[in-house]
Design a protein around this motif. Structure first.
Motif, short mmCIF file in Angstrom:
data_model
loop_
_atom_site.label_atom_id
_atom_site.label_comp_id
_atom_site.label_asym_id
_atom_site.label_seq_id
_atom_site.Cartn_x
_atom_site.Cartn_y
_atom_site.Cartn_z
N CYS A 139 5.80 -6.18 -2.48
CA CYS A 139 5.14 -5.68 -1.27
C CYS A 139 6.14 -5.45 -0.15
CB CYS A 139 4.03 -6.63 -0.83
SG CYS A 139 4.56 -8.35 -0.58
N TYR A 142 8.32 -2.46 -0.96
CA TYR A 142 7.60 -1.23 -0.64
C TYR A 142 7.80 -0.86 0.83
CZ TYR A 142 3.91 2.18 0.05
OH TYR A 142 3.24 3.33 0.38
N ARG A 145 11.20 0.64 1.22
CA ARG A 145 11.30 1.98 0.63
C ARG A 145 10.67 3.05 1.52
NH1 ARG A 145 9.92 -0.62 -4.17
NH2 ARG A 145 7.80 0.21 -4.12
N ARG A 146 9.57 2.72 2.17
CA ARG A 146 8.90 3.75 2.98
C ARG A 146 9.70 4.08 4.25
NH1 ARG A 146 5.58 2.57 7.21
NH2 ARG A 146 4.07 4.19 6.69
N VAL A 216 -1.31 -1.86 1.31
CA VAL A 216 -0.51 -2.84 0.57
C VAL A 216 -0.71 -4.24 1.13
CG1 VAL A 216 1.86 -3.57 0.04
CG2 VAL A 216 1.21 -1.17 -0.20
#
Length: 258
Positions: A139, A142, A145-146, A216
């Motif tokens: 999580c 993520y 990465r964004r 998420v």
């Protein structure tokens, strides 16, 4: 632990104030969550998250977790996950004023902000959890990465690289570099520019843009808290963390905090 500083009627600055390293212990986490909630209820329209000069945060206060029992460790990391939920789902834009070194959990706080300004200087920023044997949960990966994209996130996380401000700007981990003396003023000005936009359009657009992050972090019960705690308690991880604590006690800058 968290200073609340008003900038007019619309903006509140939350300053992590636990010098010299601004290590994040459970008291800081709870104070930050309380300050975030208070800011929303008080009617502010935007938040700034800052640190002390030269040090945004060097990460988790590992010494407070070494040799602690599982319940204590779990209670700590539960607050980390809850801070992430609060920031991901905040209805208020949060702008980071990165005042110096910004490592590991400190960098994660910045990642969850809407926009990041960093002071120019000989600082480092990065997510170096892997260097102490800790795998950042999916999580949180993520969220990274964004911000920086898949390949850059892989390079940051797998190698545990700590970047100079110019490198962080090039990678997209920060959005602007400014002179240290102008950091708070510049951050406030950028946030004020955002808040000048029509409120409804801004709120709806921001909600759509951050919907993936909110989804998420929508439910604490499905986040991998216990799996992470189990890994944190492994003898191998604890051995590495003890070495880190020893190094912290010998140096003024903790460059390997979680």
């Amino acid at each position: 632990m968290i200073d609340m500083i008003e900038h007019g009627s619309d903006i509140i600055e939350l300053r992590i104030a636990r010098p010299p390293l601004n290590l994040i212990d459970i008291t800081v986490l709870k104070a930050l969550r309380s300050a975030l909630a208070e800011a929303e209820h008080a009617g502010y329209r935007g938040l700034m998250l800052s640190g002390v000069p030269g040090m945004f945060s060097s990460g988790v206060d590992i010494a407070s977790l070494i040799d602690a029992d599982r319940a204590t460790v779990r209670a700590y990391w539960e607050q980390v996950f809850l801070v992430a939920i609060d920031m991901a789902r905040s209805r208020l834009p949060i702008f980071a004023a990165i005042s110096g070194h910004c490592l590991a959990a400190g960098a994660l706080l910045a990642v969850f902000c809407d926009y990041r300004l960093m002071a120019r200087g000989g600082w480092r920023i990065g997510l170096n959890e892997v260097q102490v044997g800790v795998a950042l949960p999916a999580c949180f990966q993520y969220a990274v990465r964004r911000v920086v994209g898949a390949l850059n996130a892989e390079r940051l996380l797998v190698f545990g690289r700590l970047l100079e401000p110019a490198q962080a700007l090039e990678m997209g981990l920060v959005d602007e570099l400014v002179h240290p003396a102008n950091l708070i003023t510049s951050t406030r000005e950028r946030l004020q520019e955002l808040l000048l936009m029509p409120a409804h359009g801004l709120t709806e657009t921001r909600a759509i843009a951050r919907r993936d992050l909110c989804e998420v972090f929508a439910d604490m019960d499905v986040l991998p808290l216990d799996e992470f705690v189990d890994a944190f308690m492994l003898p191998e991880t604890q051995s590495v963390l003890r070495r880190v604590v020893s190094q912290m006690r010998r140096t003024t800058l903790n460059v390997t905090s979680v």
